[in-house]
Design a protein around this motif. Structure first.
Motif, PDB file in Angstrom:
ATOM      1  N   UNK A   1      -0.222  15.323   1.787  1.00 48.96           N
ATOM      2  CA  UNK A   1      -0.287  14.460   2.977  1.00 48.96           C
ATOM      3  C   UNK A   1       0.613  13.231   2.818  1.00 48.96           C
ATOM      4  N   UNK A   2       0.547  12.591   1.652  1.00 45.63           N
ATOM      5  CA  UNK A   2       1.345  11.384   1.434  1.00 45.63           C
ATOM      6  C   UNK A   2       2.830  11.730   1.333  1.00 45.63           C
ATOM      7  N   UNK A   3       3.156  12.829   0.682  1.00 48.73           N
ATOM      8  CA  UNK A   3       4.555  13.255   0.599  1.00 48.73           C
ATOM      9  C   UNK A   3       5.143  13.425   2.004  1.00 48.73           C
ATOM     10  N   UNK A   4       4.395  14.062   2.873  1.00 43.01           N
ATOM     11  CA  UNK A   4       4.861  14.281   4.257  1.00 43.01           C
ATOM     12  C   UNK A   4       5.075  12.946   4.967  1.00 43.01           C
TER      13      UNK A   4
ATOM     14  N   UNK B   1       0.844  -1.203   0.000  1.00 41.20           N
ATOM     15  CA  UNK B   1       0.000   0.000   0.000  1.00 41.20           C
ATOM     16  C   UNK B   1       0.874   1.246   0.000  1.00 41.20           C
ATOM     17  N   UNK B   2       1.859   1.289   0.902  1.00 38.67           N
ATOM     18  CA  UNK B   2       2.715   2.476   1.020  1.00 38.67           C
ATOM     19  C   UNK B   2       3.609   2.625  -0.207  1.00 38.67           C
ATOM     20  N   UNK B   3       4.169   1.504  -0.701  1.00 39.52           N
ATOM     21  CA  UNK B   3       5.054   1.563  -1.877  1.00 39.52           C
ATOM     22  C   UNK B   3       4.293   2.079  -3.102  1.00 39.52           C
ATOM     23  N   UNK B   4       3.064   1.600  -3.294  1.00 46.60           N
ATOM     24  CA  UNK B   4       2.266   2.039  -4.450  1.00 46.60           C
ATOM     25  C   UNK B   4       1.807   3.486  -4.287  1.00 46.60           C
ATOM     26  N   UNK B   5       1.577   3.917  -3.058  1.00 47.84           N
ATOM     27  CA  UNK B   5       1.245   5.327  -2.842  1.00 47.84           C
ATOM     28  C   UNK B   5       2.357   6.227  -3.387  1.00 47.84           C
ATOM     29  N   UNK B   6       3.600   5.788  -3.224  1.00 47.70           N
ATOM     30  CA  UNK B   6       4.710   6.555  -3.779  1.00 47.70           C
ATOM     31  C   UNK B   6       4.634   6.662  -5.286  1.00 47.70           C
ATOM     32  N   UNK B   7       4.238   5.553  -5.953  1.00 48.15           N
ATOM     33  CA  UNK B   7       4.108   5.577  -7.417  1.00 48.15           C
ATOM     34  C   UNK B   7       3.014   6.539  -7.857  1.00 48.15           C
ATOM     35  N   UNK B   8       1.901   6.575  -7.129  1.00 50.27           N
ATOM     36  CA  UNK B   8       0.801   7.482  -7.486  1.00 50.27           C
ATOM     37  C   UNK B   8       1.201   8.937  -7.271  1.00 50.27           C
ATOM     38  N   UNK B   9       1.977   9.203  -6.233  1.00 50.81           N
ATOM     39  CA  UNK B   9       2.470  10.569  -6.004  1.00 50.81           C
ATOM     40  C   UNK B   9       3.286  11.032  -7.215  1.00 50.81           C
ATOM     41  N   UNK B  10       4.146  10.149  -7.726  1.00 48.82           N
ATOM     42  CA  UNK B  10       4.967  10.505  -8.893  1.00 48.82           C
ATOM     43  C   UNK B  10       4.099  10.828 -10.103  1.00 48.82           C
ATOM     44  N   UNK B  11       3.101  10.008 -10.358  1.00 55.27           N
ATOM     45  CA  UNK B  11       2.254  10.226 -11.533  1.00 55.27           C
ATOM     46  C   UNK B  11       1.421  11.496 -11.402  1.00 55.27           C
ATOM     47  N   UNK B  12       0.896  11.745 -10.215  1.00 53.63           N
ATOM     48  CA  UNK B  12       0.088  12.952 -10.008  1.00 53.63           C
ATOM     49  C   UNK B  12       0.961  14.207 -10.099  1.00 53.63           C
ATOM     50  N   UNK B  13       2.177  14.128  -9.596  1.00 55.30           N
ATOM     51  CA  UNK B  13       3.084  15.274  -9.706  1.00 55.30           C
ATOM     52  C   UNK B  13       3.451  15.539 -11.165  1.00 55.30           C
ATOM     53  N   UNK B  14       3.603  14.474 -11.950  1.00 55.38           N
ATOM     54  CA  UNK B  14       3.901  14.651 -13.374  1.00 55.38           C
ATOM     55  C   UNK B  14       2.802  15.417 -14.086  1.00 55.38           C
ATOM     56  N   UNK B  15       1.572  15.273 -13.626  1.00 57.24           N
ATOM     57  CA  UNK B  15       0.436  15.956 -14.237  1.00 57.24           C
ATOM     58  C   UNK B  15       0.150  17.306 -13.581  1.00 57.24           C
ATOM     59  N   UNK B  16       1.077  17.779 -12.752  1.00 55.92           N
ATOM     60  CA  UNK B  16       0.902  19.088 -12.129  1.00 55.92           C
ATOM     61  C   UNK B  16       0.085  19.070 -10.863  1.00 55.92           C
ATOM     62  N   UNK B  17      -0.100  17.892 -10.257  1.00 58.70           N
ATOM     63  CA  UNK B  17      -0.933  17.789  -9.059  1.00 58.70           C
ATOM     64  C   UNK B  17      -0.154  17.630  -7.778  1.00 58.70           C
ATOM     65  N   UNK B  18       1.080  18.136  -7.735  1.00 58.59           N
ATOM     66  CA  UNK B  18       1.934  17.941  -6.564  1.00 58.59           C
ATOM     67  C   UNK B  18       1.421  18.680  -5.326  1.00 58.59           C
ATOM     68  N   UNK B  19       0.578  19.692  -5.536  1.00 61.07           N
ATOM     69  CA  UNK B  19       0.071  20.462  -4.406  1.00 61.07           C
ATOM     70  C   UNK B  19      -1.355  20.066  -4.007  1.00 61.07           C
ATOM     71  N   UNK B  20      -1.857  18.998  -4.580  1.00 55.96           N
ATOM     72  CA  UNK B  20      -3.168  18.512  -4.149  1.00 55.96           C
ATOM     73  C   UNK B  20      -3.094  18.091  -2.688  1.00 55.96           C
ATOM     74  N   UNK B  21      -4.151  18.327  -1.892  1.00 53.54           N
ATOM     75  CA  UNK B  21      -4.088  18.033  -0.445  1.00 53.54           C
ATOM     76  C   UNK B  21      -3.653  16.609  -0.113  1.00 53.54           C
TER      77      UNK B  21
END
Length: 887
Positions: free
Chosen positions: A453-456, A429-449
């Motif tokens: 939270x997951x980045x922190x 769960x935690x490892x895949x959360x990291x993958x989703x963070x990368x994909x969302x940041x690639x689409x400009x969503x790095x500042x989504x709430x």
């Protein structure tokens, strides 16, 4: 004097006339005149280099009458005009025999229906202000498809007589348009990539596996006496799969409006403004936007999701996963799921067999709709120890998702906070959360709430616990996230006392863009390699060397690496020599600086470059085409006693400047020396017996698996050479996922869907037999891939389109055999690709609601021969000795 006066008068008159012409912002209609036009629009669908005769599509022709209804007395360029379409005809664009022409014998009324034809021929009005369509008036109850066709006609009246760039609203949306005016002619070029519409699509974040497009829209106006004499428009859209650009489709849309005659027409209406004039003429006319409306497609007789599932469920059984039929059915099922409700999806999940259910979970999760995510969250119970396989398949499908959103990430956050019965699932769960963070940041969503939270959580995770498995979990999540903020953490843990932390951190640093690897980080990595502060395991030092070579090393860094050769442990010496030679022969980025450093005889001499051993590093090409290049690398590091320490196989794909890390399978073993009464290498004296495998697939790091851990577990598996390989990843993956709505200027709408599916089965094992004095590690990769592209123009009265696709089935095996019955040990590596089929197909079609169809199919199949990928010559010599000894 009189002559001079006449000359000045002529010049003044000419200047005044030209000024009036320049002041006319757009076309001006005269009162009491009826402008009669002929109008045609056609749409063609074909392969990228297809001809008109081979295309599918249709042509709509009609007469269009235009007259001035009202003009603002204070502005000649503020006009309300009326348009009436009549004499409508629909034909095929291609010249075909009567047998293949589905439009033959069909009347316009039979195609459109009486109501739609009446709606199309009903008058509508356009408020033209300074050459731009300000308002569009029609009947509210008219079908959206009919209103869009009318908007397409109105778009050809929108023109300005001055050159320049403007932002316009038309049927295509809100677009940037450039006008170029010449004598009696204006060219309008629309930047289609700027058009903003209500209907948007999505595409995969992986560029190598994605779809690229090339679009153009040009309209040429001929003007005479301030009005349009003709308007000719051509719009082209080409979509192609990046990795194989022959898998492509082309849409061509043309419009032609030609002035035929000018007759006496109705007089202007009286009124203060446009709204009052329209109301006085016809109260049923309403102002609607000029941008196209969404057309709801009606599917008569279409299957429900459950009916579809009943037809294809046999192809979702495990036995079918190595065949191309599995990913083809997988892609089709995803399309059905995307149209289904949560309850319909749950019905399929609950009715599936136990063996097919994991594949259904892959399909439902890959659909990425709110309904499919809700269904999965309701269906799975993470507190149930019996559902571990399904839970992991769900998580992996989330990791491979083509266009995840914040809600998917939030779902994983909620799962991580709930009860999870398995530690393996908790880690995934935690490892895949990291993958989703990368994909969302690639689409400009790095500042989504949720992303914040997951980045922190994952950035603070490694320092928040002393549990070794939890620290590894957070480091792997950060490795997937590729957050620049994680680089200092990786730099810190690269110097850890725990070898696993060092390896994860170093391999993570190697994934970052070279520009982010600072001098401070390089100093850390060099300290690890040269053991400036503590002694490290060989595999850690080898990983550090890989980072140095791949991070734009300086001359002194490379020279110091070369000087270390000869002072390293025996097998690490050999590994470094192989790595240097591999960089040179494969022309990697560090090859130039390496050649400079090797000119120094102190660092490059026979004493250093004649070290012997079994370890190796080798890279080569798997495939090279005009569109993509696939490379492989195989690094093997042994302990001083000849037992495997690390095996690392990588496959990369590159296309149009983009790189994809398609596959990495790393096998690590330690603490095996006690089996053969050998002495461990420096820094590895107290390592616990362990063997495991780690996989990275399509840029997503997966949870590592363990073959055995501890001496007792090792001994229980020692005397068998026939054990089943352990599965690393198995399932169906959505690789290419591109959906696009193309609103044509004619009012017609095209839909493009490109999808690629992969059925994959990666397994690996490590077997050791003291009886035969032999060890064998194997990595088996089986897969079947299908990529399809479907482009349709569906106007409810006629449907036309095409499908392009290719598919293949392949198997790649990597086997390392070590015989330690004599010293030095015999080591043989094999990397084999089996013979595999490859096929392409092209289908074009036209269909009418009556059921009349035209279908054209083409395709070819071929069998591509298998091969053994070359490795270094020393390996070939060793394999001959191994097989001779077996014989």
């Amino acid at each position: 004097m009189l002559a001079l006066f006449v000359l000045l008068l002529c010049i003044t008159s000419s200047f005044s006339a030209s000024t009036r012409g320049a002041g006319a912002a757009g076309p001006r209609l005269n009162n009491d005149q009826l402008y009669k036009f002929s109008y045609t629009t056609e749409v063609l669908v074909d392969r990228a280099k297809g001809s008109k005769d081979g295309s599918v599509g249709y042509r709509i022709s009609s007469d269009v009458d235009v007259n001035l209804v009202w003009r603002d007395p204070s502005s000649k360029d503020d006009q309300l005009i009326q348009l009436v379409i009549s004499n409508v005809k629909i034909k095929s664009v291609a010249q075909r025999s009567a047998k293949k022409n589905i439009f033959l014998g069909a009347t316009t009324q039979s195609l459109l229906g009486e109501n739609k034809l009446a709606a199309l021929e009903r008058p509508f009005m356009v408020h033209l202000k300074n050459g731009k369509v300000s308002s569009f008036y029609c009947y509210k109850a008219e079908p959206a498809s009919i209103k869009n066709l009318k908007r397409g006609v109105a778009s050809l009246l929108q023109v300005q007589s001055r050159s320049g760039k403007v932002i316009e609203n038309d049927v295509s949306g809100r677009c940037t348009v450039e006008y170029k005016a010449a004598q009696g002619q204006v060219t309008r070029t629309k930047a289609l990539e700027t058009c903003k519409t209500a209907e948007t699509g999505f595409t995969t974040y992986i560029q190598v596996l994605g779809v690229s497009g090339d679009s153009s829209s040009v309209t040429v106006f001929t003007l005479e006496d301030g009005f349009i004499k003709s308007a000719t428009a051509k719009e082209t859209h080409i979509l192609a799969v990046n990795a194989r650009r022959t898998t492509a489709a082309k849409i061509v849309s043309r419009q032609n409006l030609t002035l035929v005659a000018i007759e006496t027409g109705p007089f202007e209406a009286a009124g203060k403004n446009v709204a009052s004039v329209v109301k006085s003429l016809d109260e049923k006319l309403y102002a609607v936007g000029v941008t196209a409306e969404k057309v709801k497609s009606q599917c008569k007789g279409c299957q429900s999701l459950f009916e579809h599932w009943q037809e294809v469920q046999k192809q979702f059984e495990p036995d079918s996963l190595s065949k191309a039929i599995a990913p083809r059915r997988f892609l089709a099922l995803i399309q059905s799921i995307r149209k289904a409700s949560k309850d319909e999806i749950l019905q399929v999940l609950k009715s599936s067999t136990k063996t097919a259910l994991p594949q259904v979970v892959d399909a439902v999760t890959s659909s990425q709709t709110p309904a499919s995510l809700d269904a999965m969250l309701q269906f799975l119970n993470f507190a149930d120890p019996k559902g571990l396989v399904l839970q992991e398949r769900f998580l992996y499908a989330c990791g491979f998702s083509s266009h995840p959103n914040e809600r998917m990430l939030q779902a994983l956050v909620d799962i991580s906070k709930g009860k999870i019965v398995s530690n393996d699932i908790k880690e995934s769960v935690v490892i895949i959360m990291g993958a989703l963070v990368h994909k969302l940041c690639q689409k400009g969503g790095c500042e989504l709430p949720t992303v914040v939270e997951v980045k922190k959580m994952i950035l603070e995770g490694p320092d928040s616990t002393q549990v070794e498995s939890d620290v590894q979990m957070y480091l792997l999540a950060l490795k997937n996230s590729l957050l620049p903020e994680a680089i200092p953490l990786f730099s810190k843990y690269a110097e850890s006392e725990v070898g696993a932390y060092c390896t994860i951190s170093l391999t993570a640093l190697q994934r970052y863009d070279v520009a982010l690897i600072t001098d401070e980080v390089k100093q850390t990595v060099n300290r690890v390699y040269h053991q400036n502060r503590r002694v490290y395991e060989k595999n850690v030092r080898a990983a550090a060397a890989d980072v140095v070579f791949s991070s734009n090393p300086s001359y002194m860094e490379v020279k110091n690496m070369l000087l270390s050769i000869g002072n390293l442990p025996r097998e690490l010496n050999k590994y470094m020599l192989s790595k240097v030679n591999d960089i040179l022969h494969f022309e990697m980025p560090a090859s130039k600086i390496l050649r400079q450093a090797m000119k120094d005889m102190i660092s490059h001499n026979y004493d250093r470059f004649s070290k012997v051993g079994s370890s190796s590093a080798f890279s080569g090409f798997m495939a090279r085409t005009a569109d993509a290049t696939t490379t492989y690398s195989l690094d093997i590091l042994y302990s001083g006693s000849g037992v495997l320490r690390r095996s690392n196989m990588n496959i990369y794909a590159a296309s149009n400047g983009a790189m994809l890390h398609g596959l990495q399978v790393a096998i690590e073993a330690q603490g095996m020396e006690s089996l053969i009464a050998a002495k461990p290498d420096e820094g590895e004296e107290d390592l616990e017996s362990f063997a495991g495998m780690s996989a990275l697939l399509f840029d997503v790091q997966l949870r590592p698996v363990t073959f055995f851990k501890g001496y007792s577990d090792l001994m229980s598996k020692m005397f068998s050479m026939s054990g089943e390989p352990m599965n690393v990843v198995k399932g169906l993956i959505l690789l290419t996922d591109h959906s696009q709505v193309i609103q044509l200027q004619s009012g017609l709408k095209a839909n493009a869907e490109f999808q690629g599916g992969l059925a994959i089965d990666i397994s690996g094992g490590m077997e050791v037999s003291l009886w035969y004095r032999e060890s064998k590690t194997s990595v088996n990769n089986k897969g079947a891939m299908v990529v399809t592209g479907n482009v349709t123009v569906d106007m409810d009265f006629v449907r036309t389109g095409m499908e392009v696709s290719f598919e293949t089935e392949a198997s790649l095996d990597f086997i390392t055999t070590v015989q330690f019955s004599e010293y030095p040990f015999l080591v043989c590596m094999q990397m084999d690709k089996t013979t595999f089929p490859f096929s392409e197909s092209l289908t074009k079609y036209e269909s009418l609601p009556s059921g009349k169809r035209y279908v054209s199919r083409r395709g070819h199949k071929q069998l591509l021969p298998g091969s053994e990928f070359p490795l270094h010559q020393e390996n070939s010599n060793m394999c001959k000795r191994v097989f001779d000894s077996d014989w």
